[in-house]
Scaffold this active site. Structure first.
Site, PDB file in Angstrom:
ATOM      1  N   ASN A 195       0.880  -1.168   0.000  1.00 23.76           N
ATOM      2  CA  ASN A 195       0.000   0.000   0.000  1.00 23.76           C
ATOM      3  C   ASN A 195       0.918   1.218   0.000  1.00 23.76           C
ATOM      4  O   ASN A 195       1.464   1.589   1.035  1.00 23.76           O
ATOM      5  CB  ASN A 195      -0.890  -0.025   1.253  1.00 23.76           C
ATOM      6  CG  ASN A 195      -1.720   1.249   1.389  1.00 23.76           C
ATOM      7  OD1 ASN A 195      -1.789   2.054   0.459  1.00 23.76           O
ATOM      8  ND2 ASN A 195      -2.343   1.425   2.544  1.00 23.76           N
TER       9      ASN A 195
ATOM     10  N   LYS B 238       0.247   4.255  -0.427  1.00 28.73           N
ATOM     11  CA  LYS B 238      -0.364   5.487   0.112  1.00 28.73           C
ATOM     12  C   LYS B 238      -0.059   6.666  -0.816  1.00 28.73           C
ATOM     13  O   LYS B 238      -0.014   6.487  -2.022  1.00 28.73           O
ATOM     14  CB  LYS B 238       0.097   5.721   1.555  1.00 28.73           C
ATOM     15  CG  LYS B 238      -0.082   4.455   2.409  1.00 28.73           C
ATOM     16  CD  LYS B 238       0.063   4.675   3.876  1.00 28.73           C
ATOM     17  CE  LYS B 238      -0.147   3.363   4.618  1.00 28.73           C
ATOM     18  NZ  LYS B 238      -0.165   3.498   6.047  1.00 28.73           N
TER      19      LYS B 238
ATOM     20  N   HIS C 286      -9.630   1.586   4.267  1.00 27.07           N
ATOM     21  CA  HIS C 286      -8.398   1.750   5.038  1.00 27.07           C
ATOM     22  C   HIS C 286      -8.648   2.727   6.189  1.00 27.07           C
ATOM     23  O   HIS C 286      -9.405   3.685   6.041  1.00 27.07           O
ATOM     24  CB  HIS C 286      -7.275   2.271   4.128  1.00 27.07           C
ATOM     25  CG  HIS C 286      -5.949   2.225   4.801  1.00 27.07           C
ATOM     26  ND1 HIS C 286      -5.538   3.201   5.673  1.00 27.07           N
ATOM     27  CD2 HIS C 286      -4.956   1.298   4.767  1.00 27.07           C
ATOM     28  CE1 HIS C 286      -4.342   2.876   6.141  1.00 27.07           C
ATOM     29  NE2 HIS C 286      -3.967   1.730   5.605  1.00 27.07           N
TER      30      HIS C 286
ATOM     31  N   GLU D 186      -6.998   5.087   7.323  1.00 25.73           N
ATOM     32  CA  GLU D 186      -6.718   6.496   7.020  1.00 25.73           C
ATOM     33  C   GLU D 186      -7.903   7.139   6.289  1.00 25.73           C
ATOM     34  O   GLU D 186      -8.182   8.315   6.465  1.00 25.73           O
ATOM     35  CB  GLU D 186      -5.417   6.607   6.202  1.00 25.73           C
ATOM     36  CG  GLU D 186      -4.204   6.389   7.097  1.00 25.73           C
ATOM     37  CD  GLU D 186      -3.019   5.765   6.402  1.00 25.73           C
ATOM     38  OE1 GLU D 186      -2.955   5.776   5.151  1.00 25.73           O
ATOM     39  OE2 GLU D 186      -2.128   5.235   7.110  1.00 25.73           O
TER      40      GLU D 186
ATOM     41  N   GLU E 111      -6.057  -4.631  10.255  1.00 25.45           N
ATOM     42  CA  GLU E 111      -5.056  -3.599  10.527  1.00 25.45           C
ATOM     43  C   GLU E 111      -5.423  -2.821  11.784  1.00 25.45           C
ATOM     44  O   GLU E 111      -6.206  -1.858  11.711  1.00 25.45           O
ATOM     45  CB  GLU E 111      -4.961  -2.635   9.342  1.00 25.45           C
ATOM     46  CG  GLU E 111      -4.508  -3.281   8.058  1.00 25.45           C
ATOM     47  CD  GLU E 111      -3.815  -2.292   7.126  1.00 25.45           C
ATOM     48  OE1 GLU E 111      -2.738  -2.613   6.633  1.00 25.45           O
ATOM     49  OE2 GLU E 111      -4.340  -1.189   6.926  1.00 25.45           O
TER      50      GLU E 111
ATOM     51  N   GLY F  36       1.864   2.453  10.716  1.00 32.72           N
ATOM     52  CA  GLY F  36       2.855   3.522  10.558  1.00 32.72           C
ATOM     53  C   GLY F  36       3.479   3.973  11.869  1.00 32.72           C
ATOM     54  O   GLY F  36       4.145   4.993  11.926  1.00 32.72           O
TER      55      GLY F  36
ATOM     56  N   SER G 115       2.701  -1.886  10.462  1.00 34.01           N
ATOM     57  CA  SER G 115       4.135  -1.986  10.779  1.00 34.01           C
ATOM     58  C   SER G 115       4.697  -3.396  10.562  1.00 34.01           C
ATOM     59  O   SER G 115       5.600  -3.834  11.275  1.00 34.01           O
ATOM     60  CB  SER G 115       4.415  -1.503  12.201  1.00 34.01           C
ATOM     61  OG  SER G 115       4.055  -0.143  12.337  1.00 34.01           O
TER      62      SER G 115
ATOM     63  N   GLY H 215       2.603  -1.109   4.273  1.00 39.10           N
ATOM     64  CA  GLY H 215       2.791   0.302   3.939  1.00 39.10           C
ATOM     65  C   GLY H 215       4.266   0.615   3.758  1.00 39.10           C
ATOM     66  O   GLY H 215       4.856   0.370   2.705  1.00 39.10           O
TER      67      GLY H 215
HETATM   68  P1  PGA Z   1       2.455   0.379   7.624  1.00 34.38           P
HETATM   69  O1  PGA Z   1       1.051   0.593   6.887  1.00 34.38           O
HETATM   70  O2  PGA Z   1       2.990  -0.947   7.149  1.00 34.38           O
HETATM   71  O3  PGA Z   1       3.305   1.527   7.181  1.00 34.38           O
HETATM   72  O4  PGA Z   1       2.178   0.369   9.095  1.00 34.38           O
HETATM   73  C1  PGA Z   1       0.162  -0.470   6.669  1.00 34.38           C
HETATM   74  C2  PGA Z   1      -1.105   0.035   6.054  1.00 34.38           C
HETATM   75  O5  PGA Z   1      -1.534   1.148   6.422  1.00 34.38           O
HETATM   76  O6  PGA Z   1      -1.705  -0.612   5.185  1.00 34.38           O
END
Ligand code: PGA
Length: 255
Positions: free
Chosen positions: A13, A15, A98, A100, A170, A176, A216, A237
């Site tokens: 992803n 982003k 997601h 976000e 998630e 993140g 993460s 991510g």
């Molecule tokens: P991250 O993001 O691996 O940077 O924590 C995962 C995601 O938001 O899909």
């Protein structure tokens, strides 16, 4: 249940990262790394990189996804992109719900359901994201929250089309932040999601569904997470933006 019957998928992803030049460089670096891997390999990229990604991955085992889709087919929805527009380009996957989008763009379980149906009806594979906030985890309502997210999102899906749904668990507090759920915490919720899907669509559908962990997940912690019975891959991510790191995840998921 047999984990081996399910397809492990590692999906990046990106982003809101990478301009076209950077996207092309990352994909070129990824191609040889991904070539011999047996897991599903997906990169979900910003709309502006879809064309580049589709062109550069043609004839490879890398599939391309979008990071969102609108639920209407067409019309006066300034700034939005429909599922038909994506499939016409050749985009197969789309991330929906997601955290976000839920957090910053007013996404709700109801709009997640509408987007999911629009994408499924267009023949896409949906990566449906669910997960609790830290506050919800601390209140001990993780299962209620995740069950509601799954049940509402898939409330209009039929048994046949739900085969094109991948669920990504998630936990919002792990995205993140560098704070990964422990493998046991992730496994517990992924198993619960499978049970929820079994309650809605039957055990066979649930047993065949790819359920990913995300938050993460990286080249260092992926082995322990991917070894768990109910974790069939990851939505990645930060670590998907570096070819070598993403490669370790692909390697691990292909074992
Ligand atoms: P991250 O993001 O691996 O940077 O924590 C995962 C995601 O938001 O899909």
């Amino acid at each position: 249940m047999n984990k081996a019957l399910r397809k492990a998928i590692i999906a990046g992803n990106w982003k809101m990262n990478k301009n076209r030049k950077e996207a092309a460089e990352l994909i070129e670096a990824l191609k040889p790394i991904a070539a011999d891997k047996t897991c599903g390999v997906v990169i979900c990229v910003p709309f502006t990189n879809l064309e580049t990604a589709l062109n550069l991955t043609e004839g490879t085992n890398i599939e391309v996804g979008a990071e969102n889709v609108h639920f209407e087919k067409s019309g006066a929805f300034t700034g939005e992109i429909s599922a038909d527009m994506l499939t016409e380009m050749g985009v197969k996957y789309v991330i929906i719900g997601h955290s976000e989008r839920r957090q910053y763009f007013g996404e709700t379980d109801a709009t997640v359901c509408k987007r999911t149906m629009a994408a499924l009806e267009a023949g896409m594979t949906v990566i449906l994201c669910v997960g609790e906030t830290l506050e919800e985890r601390e209140l001990g309502i993780t299962e209620e929250i995740v069950a509601k997210q799954v049940k509402v999102a898939l409330s209009k899906a039929c048994e046949k089309c739900v085969k094109n749904v991948v669920i990504a668990y998630e936990p919002v507090w792990a995205i993140g932040t560098g704070k990964t759920a422990t493998a046991d915490q992730a496994e517990e919720v992924c198993a619960f999601i499978r049970k929820t899907v079994a309650g809605m669509f039957g055990q066979d559908v649930a047993d065949g569904m790819t359920i990913q962990y995300g938050g993460s997940m990286n080249e260092k912690n992926c082995a322990e997470l991917l070894a768990k019975e109910n974790i069939d891959g990851g939505l990645i991510g930060g670590a998907s933006l570096v070819a070598e790191k993403f490669g370790v995840l692909l390697e691990e998921a292909s074992k």
